[in-house]
Enzyme design. Structure first.
Site, PDB file in Angstrom:
ATOM      1  N   TYR A  81     -13.432  17.435 -15.727  1.00  0.00           N
ATOM      2  CA  TYR A  81     -13.845  16.040 -15.790  1.00  0.00           C
ATOM      3  C   TYR A  81     -14.933  15.829 -14.730  1.00  0.00           C
ATOM      4  CZ  TYR A  81     -13.662  11.024 -15.194  1.00  0.00           C
ATOM      5  OH  TYR A  81     -14.004   9.704 -15.086  1.00  0.00           O
ATOM      6  N   LYS A 116      -5.661   6.808 -19.773  1.00  0.00           N
ATOM      7  CA  LYS A 116      -5.809   7.362 -21.120  1.00  0.00           C
ATOM      8  C   LYS A 116      -4.511   7.142 -21.905  1.00  0.00           C
ATOM      9  CE  LYS A 116      -9.709   8.326 -19.277  1.00  0.00           C
ATOM     10  NZ  LYS A 116     -10.044   9.557 -18.568  1.00  0.00           N
ATOM     11  N   ASP A 139      -4.778  18.925 -14.168  1.00  0.00           N
ATOM     12  CA  ASP A 139      -5.008  17.623 -14.800  1.00  0.00           C
ATOM     13  C   ASP A 139      -4.399  17.710 -16.200  1.00  0.00           C
ATOM     14  OD1 ASP A 139      -6.119  15.491 -16.245  1.00  0.00           O
ATOM     15  OD2 ASP A 139      -7.978  15.512 -15.088  1.00  0.00           O
ATOM     16  N   ARG A 196       0.841  -1.213   0.000  1.00  0.00           N
ATOM     17  CA  ARG A 196       0.000   0.000   0.000  1.00  0.00           C
ATOM     18  C   ARG A 196       0.870   1.255   0.000  1.00  0.00           C
ATOM     19  NH1 ARG A 196      -2.093   1.943   4.527  1.00  0.00           N
ATOM     20  NH2 ARG A 196      -2.513  -0.102   5.396  1.00  0.00           N
TER      21      ARG A 196
HETATM   22  C1  LIG Z   1     -10.770   9.855 -17.304  1.00  0.00           C
HETATM   23  C2  LIG Z   1     -10.364  11.159 -16.735  1.00  0.00           C
HETATM   24  C3  LIG Z   1     -10.080  11.315 -15.381  1.00  0.00           C
HETATM   25  C4  LIG Z   1     -10.294  10.206 -14.381  1.00  0.00           C
HETATM   26  O1  LIG Z   1      -9.407   9.200 -14.582  1.00  0.00           O
HETATM   27  P1  LIG Z   1      -9.750   7.667 -14.167  1.00  0.00           P
HETATM   28  O2  LIG Z   1      -8.464   6.998 -14.470  1.00  0.00           O
HETATM   29  O3  LIG Z   1     -10.884   7.246 -15.030  1.00  0.00           O
HETATM   30  O4  LIG Z   1     -10.107   7.694 -12.743  1.00  0.00           O
HETATM   31  C5  LIG Z   1      -9.613  12.525 -14.934  1.00  0.00           C
HETATM   32  N1  LIG Z   1      -9.455  13.558 -15.778  1.00  0.00           N
HETATM   33  C6  LIG Z   1      -9.747  13.465 -17.083  1.00  0.00           C
HETATM   34  C7  LIG Z   1      -9.542  14.633 -17.949  1.00  0.00           C
HETATM   35  C8  LIG Z   1     -10.217  12.264 -17.605  1.00  0.00           C
HETATM   36  O5  LIG Z   1     -10.549  12.182 -18.886  1.00  0.00           O
END
Ligand SMILES: *Cc1c(COP(=O)(O)O)cnc(C)c1O
Length: 388
Positions: free
Chosen positions: A108, A205, A180, A55
Site C-alpha cells: 500500500y 475497508k 497487512d 487517548r
Molecule cells: C487503505 C489501505 C491502508 C491504509 O488504511 P487507511 O485506513 O486508509 O489509513 C493500508 N493497507 C491497505 C492494503 C489499504 O488498502
C-alpha cells in the site's frame, strides 16, 4: 473459541452495564474520574488496562478491539484513527536507528512511504523484496534486520507471501513480522495462527464496509501490544474516536454476510471477465490458474471483492474512456464498501515515478465489488468496454 456470530453480535458487550440497551452507548467522554487517589494511582500505573483518558482507552472503542482480537485469534487489539496509523505504530514500536526493515514489494502506497521515507529520517533502512519468493526474503535478512512487513495479498496486483514460512524464518532470528490483512479480513486469513506477530488492518475497508469511517487496527500478543501502547500509540495519539468506533461496530455486525455476498458476486464478475476479449490479464489472489493457487488454498480461505484487470487498449486514454463510461462503479481510490468502485492506476497523478518504482502496468484497473447484483455490474462493465 467463540463462534463467528457470537463475536460479531455479543462479544465485549456488557448490556447490563448500560440499561440493557441492545446497542452499546457512544461513551463520548475524554476523561474518566476515579473514586479516590489510590485508585487513580493504580490506574495510571497500568493505563493499558484502565480507564483514565480516551487517548488510552475508551469503553466504546474497547468493544470493537475485543471483537477484532477474537476474530484474529489474537490476545489483544488496538484501534487507530486509520490503517496507516496502525501500520506505522506497529513498525515504530519495534525499530530503532541502525535497524533494517524488510518490506514486501508494491505495498500500500503509504506503507511504502513509511518504510522508504519516514523510517529513513530516523536512521532505519528499508529494503523492498519480492516476498512472494521466500528465499528472496531469507537472502535480504542481515544482522540488522528487526522487522519484516508484509501485505498478503497486496492490494493492487495481489501477490501473496507464504506467511507460515516467512514467520518461521523470522522467529528463528528474533525478527518481528507484521502483515497487512486488510484484503482478506480475519474471516479470510488468520496470520497469527500461521506464526505472524502483528496483524494490521485498514478497518476503513471491509471491517467497516460502509465508506463512512477511516479506522485501523493492530492485533497481536499482549506483550507486543503493550509495547505499541506505551510507545507510538500513546505518544502519537492517532486514536479512533468513540463515535467512529461505534460506526465501525455497526459495520462489523454485517461483516460475514457482506463478505459472503461480495465473494459470490465477484466470482460472477470474474467469470465474465475471464472470457472477455478486451481483458488481457486478471490479477486476483484466487485466480484458478495463478502460480500462487497452492498458496491460496493453504492460507487464504476465500476471495474478497478486490481485483485488477489489464485492459486491452489501443492507447492509454482508452483506460480513461473505459472508466468514464461506467455508471454504477464510482471512480474512487478506496475499497471494501457497500458500493462498487473502479480505480485506474493510470489515474494516479504521480504515475511516472510510481511506475518506475513498482513496475505496475499502465493499463491496470482495480475494481472493488460491492453489494450490487452482479448482473448490474457486468452490464456496467460492458458500457466501459464499448467506450474503449
Ligand atoms: C487503505 C489501505 C491502508 C491504509 O488504511 P487507511 O485506513 O486508509 O489509513 C493500508 N493497507 C491497505 C492494503 C489499504 O488498502
Amino acid at each position: 473459541m467463540h463462534d463467528l456470530s457470537f463475536i460479531l453480535n455479543h462479544l465485549g458487550e456488557e448490556r447490563d452495564r448500560y440499561f440493557d440497551a441492545v446497542i452499546p452507548p457512544i461513551v463520548q467522554s475524554a476523561i474518566f474520574a476515579h473514586p479516590d487517589i489510590a485508585t487513580m494511582r493504580a490506574r495510571l500505573a497500568d493505563e493499558f488496562d484502565a480507564h483514565v483518558y480516551t487517548r488510552g482507552n475508551n469503553p466504546t472503542v474497547e468493544i470493537v478491539a475485543k471483537k477484532l482480537a477474537a476474530l484474529e485469534g489474537a490476545e489483544r487489539a488496538l484501534l487507530f484513527g486509520s490503517g496507516a496509523a496502525a501500520i506505522a505504530a506497529g513498525v515504530l514500536a519495534n525499530v530503532r536507528a541502525g535497524d533494517q526493515v524488510i518490506c514486501v514489494e508494491k505495498p500500500y502506497f503509504w506503507t511504502g512511504q513509511l518504510v522508504r521515507k519516514l523510517l529513513a529520517q530516523f536512521g532505519v533502512r528499508g529494503v523492498f523484496v519480492d516476498a512472494a519468493d521466500t528465499d528472496a526474503v531469507a537472502a535480504a535478512i542481515t544482522p540488522a534486520t528487526r522487522m519484516i512487513v508484509l501485505e498478503s495479498p497486496n492490494s493492487l496486483t495481489f501477490e501473496q507471501q507464504d506467511l507460515a514460512a516467512i514467520a518461521a524464518l523470522a522467529k528463528a532470528r528474533d525478527i518481528v513480522t507484521l502483515v497487512d490483512n486488510s484484503y482478506a479480513t480475519p474471516l479470510g486469513q488468520s496470520p497469527i495462527a500461521l506464526g505472524i506477530d502483528l496483524v494490521a488492518h485498514s478497518a476503513t475497508k471491509y471491517l467497516n464496509g460502509h465508506s463512512d469511517v477511516v479506522a485501523g487496527a493492530l492485533c497481536g500478543s499482549e506483550a507486543m501490544l503493550r509495547k505499541v501502547f506505551d510507545g507510538p500509540y500513546m505518544t502519537l495519539g492517532a486514536i479512533l474516536s468513540p463515535f467512529d468506533a461505534w460506526l465501525l461496530l455497526r459495520g462489523l455486525r454485517t461483516l460475514a454476510v457482506r463478505l459472503e455476498r461480495i465473494a459470490a458476486s465477484t466470482a460472477g464478475v470474474l467469470a465474465h471477465l475471464a472470457r472477455h476479449p478486451q481483458v488481457r490479464r486478471i490479477h486476483a489472489p484466487v485466480a484458478p490458474h495463478s502460480a500462487q493457487s497452492e498458496l491460496s488454498t493453504r492460507q487464504l480461505h476465500h476471495a474478497s471483492g478486490l481485483f485488477s484487470i489489464e485492459l486491452d487498449v489501443p492507447d492509454i486514454q482508452a483506460v480513461d474512456r473505459f472508466c468514464n463510461a461506467l455508471e454504477r462503479f464510482l471512480i474512487a481510490a478506496s475499497w471494501g464498501g457497500y458500493e462498487s468502485l473502479v480505480f485506474p492506476v493510470a489515474g494516479v497523478r504521480d504515475w511516472g515515478s510510481l511506475q518506475a518504482a513498482a513496475s505496475v502496468p499502465l493499463n491496470l484497473v482495480r475494481f472493488s465489488i460491492g453489494l450490487e447484483a452482479p448482473e448490474v455490474l457486468i452490464a456496467d462493465l460492458e458500457r466501459g468496454f464499448a467506450a474503449i
